[in-house]
Scaffold this motif. Structure first.
Motif, PDB file in Angstrom:
ATOM      1  N   ARG A   1       0.831  -1.200   0.000  1.00  0.00           N
ATOM      2  CA  ARG A   1       0.000   0.000   0.000  1.00  0.00           C
ATOM      3  C   ARG A   1       0.872   1.259   0.000  1.00  0.00           C
ATOM      4  N   GLU A   2       1.930   1.242   0.802  1.00  0.00           N
ATOM      5  CA  GLU A   2       2.853   2.374   0.840  1.00  0.00           C
ATOM      6  C   GLU A   2       3.551   2.540  -0.510  1.00  0.00           C
TER       7      GLU A   2
ATOM      8  N   ARG B   1       2.333   1.673  -3.474  1.00  0.00           N
ATOM      9  CA  ARG B   1       1.384   2.225  -4.446  1.00  0.00           C
ATOM     10  C   ARG B   1       1.242   3.734  -4.278  1.00  0.00           C
ATOM     11  N   ALA B   2       1.237   4.200  -3.028  1.00  0.00           N
ATOM     12  CA  ALA B   2       1.113   5.640  -2.790  1.00  0.00           C
ATOM     13  C   ALA B   2       2.333   6.383  -3.346  1.00  0.00           C
TER      14      ALA B   2
ATOM     15  N   GLN C   1       2.132   6.442  -7.179  1.00  0.00           N
ATOM     16  CA  GLN C   1       1.171   7.436  -7.658  1.00  0.00           C
ATOM     17  C   GLN C   1       1.716   8.846  -7.500  1.00  0.00           C
ATOM     18  N   ALA C   2       2.403   9.097  -6.383  1.00  0.00           N
ATOM     19  CA  ALA C   2       2.982  10.424  -6.151  1.00  0.00           C
ATOM     20  C   ALA C   2       4.011  10.752  -7.223  1.00  0.00           C
TER      21      ALA C   2
ATOM     22  N   ARG D   1      -5.507  -1.031  -9.132  1.00  0.00           N
ATOM     23  CA  ARG D   1      -5.170  -0.235  -7.949  1.00  0.00           C
ATOM     24  C   ARG D   1      -4.183   0.883  -8.256  1.00  0.00           C
ATOM     25  N   ARG D   2      -3.379   0.712  -9.267  1.00  0.00           N
ATOM     26  CA  ARG D   2      -2.395   1.746  -9.630  1.00  0.00           C
ATOM     27  C   ARG D   2      -2.930   2.708 -10.691  1.00  0.00           C
TER      28      ARG D   2
END
Length: 279
Positions: free
Chosen positions: A178-179, A181-182, A185-186, A243-244
């Motif tokens: 999860r971290e 993916r964040a 995305q950033a 999710r991405r």
């Protein structure tokens, strides 16, 4: 991206005789080609109408062609020497008639892996942080001098293949994924980094449209580790696609690719150099 005064709708196309854009490819066709042509038909129909796809292995008719773009499959030189030789002949024929060539064959025969793996990307990051725990690279797309962020490549092993990615299957803990993916995305949402350096690296390998993987040195400089033509829209980019938000990323890439290609073609029409077409 350069701005032009030409109208861009199919009803009022730029007037430049029968000027055409030629895209040269070979079998198997790279995965980016079909969606790129579809995007041209949908968003830039005037350019789609002027686009002709040529087979690298066949004799090329460059009559009225004002720009040539090569979109070739990887390792074509080894897989199909005849098609590779044909692509080289088409490029030379374009040169003879002063037709600009993009992604010239010979500048990028295969994927270029540069100078080993580079520095340990985990160094210099706060202990316990995502980037201190995972090896990482960045992937950007160079589009005729412009740069678009693509994705973060994250790996526990330092191997940057789809099977070793943190986004593959159940590698790593849920919280870590999860971290990751964040952070991915950033990066995609951030402003491009080191645009001149990445564009120059692609150009140095004969590519106007390229995928560039790179790491940042402790001195803040971009160090390319892999350069290749934009081809397949899979690999690590396709992992954890929903999710991405991979579909949106590919849509943006196709939009930017079409925009950059249109800008080059329009510049050629503006130049208006007579006698540039070839039979």
């Amino acid at each position: 991206m350069a701005q032009h005064s030409f109208p861009r709708d199919s009803a009022t196309r730029p007037a430049a005789g029968r000027a055409r854009l030629a895209i040269v490819t070979a079998e198997p066709r790279p995965g980016v080609l079909a969606p790129l042509l579809k995007r041209l038909r949908r968003a830039r129909p005037w350019l789609a109408e002027r686009t002709v796809v040529l087979d690298a292995a066949a004799e090329a008719d460059l009559a009225d062609v004002r720009l040539v773009l090569f979109v070739l499959p990887p390792a074509l030189e080894a897989r199909d020497p005849a098609a590779w030789a044909g692509a080289r002949r088409i490029a030379l024929k374009a040169d003879t008639h002063w037709i600009p060539v993009l992604n010239r064959p010979g500048g990028a025969r295969t994927t270029r892996r540069l100078g080993g793996g580079g520095p340990d990307s985990r160094e210099g990051h706060p202990p316990g942080s995502l980037f201190a725990r995972l090896h990482h690279r960045k992937r950007a797309f160079v589009l005729n001098g412009e740069v678009m962020n693509g994705e973060l490549l994250l790996s526990a092993s330092g191997v940057f293949t789809p099977s070793a990615s943190i986004f593959a299957g159940r590698i790593g803990k849920r919280r870590l994924r999860r971290e990751a993916r964040a952070a991915d995305q950033a990066y995609f949402d951030a402003a491009p980094e080191a645009t001149p350096a990445l564009a120059q690296a692609a150009r140095g390998h004969g590519l106007d449209f390229a995928s560039v993987e790179f790491c940042m040195t402790p001195q803040g400089q971009a160090r390319p580790t892999r350069i290749e033509p934009i081809g397949e829209l899979g690999g690590t980019l396709a992992l954890a696609a929903r999710r991405r938000g991979v579909k949106a990323r590919i849509e943006r890439l196709l939009d930017r690719y079409a925009e950059a290609l249109e800008a080059v073609f329009l510049a050629e029409l503006e130049a208006g150099v007579p006698g540039r077409s070839a039979a």
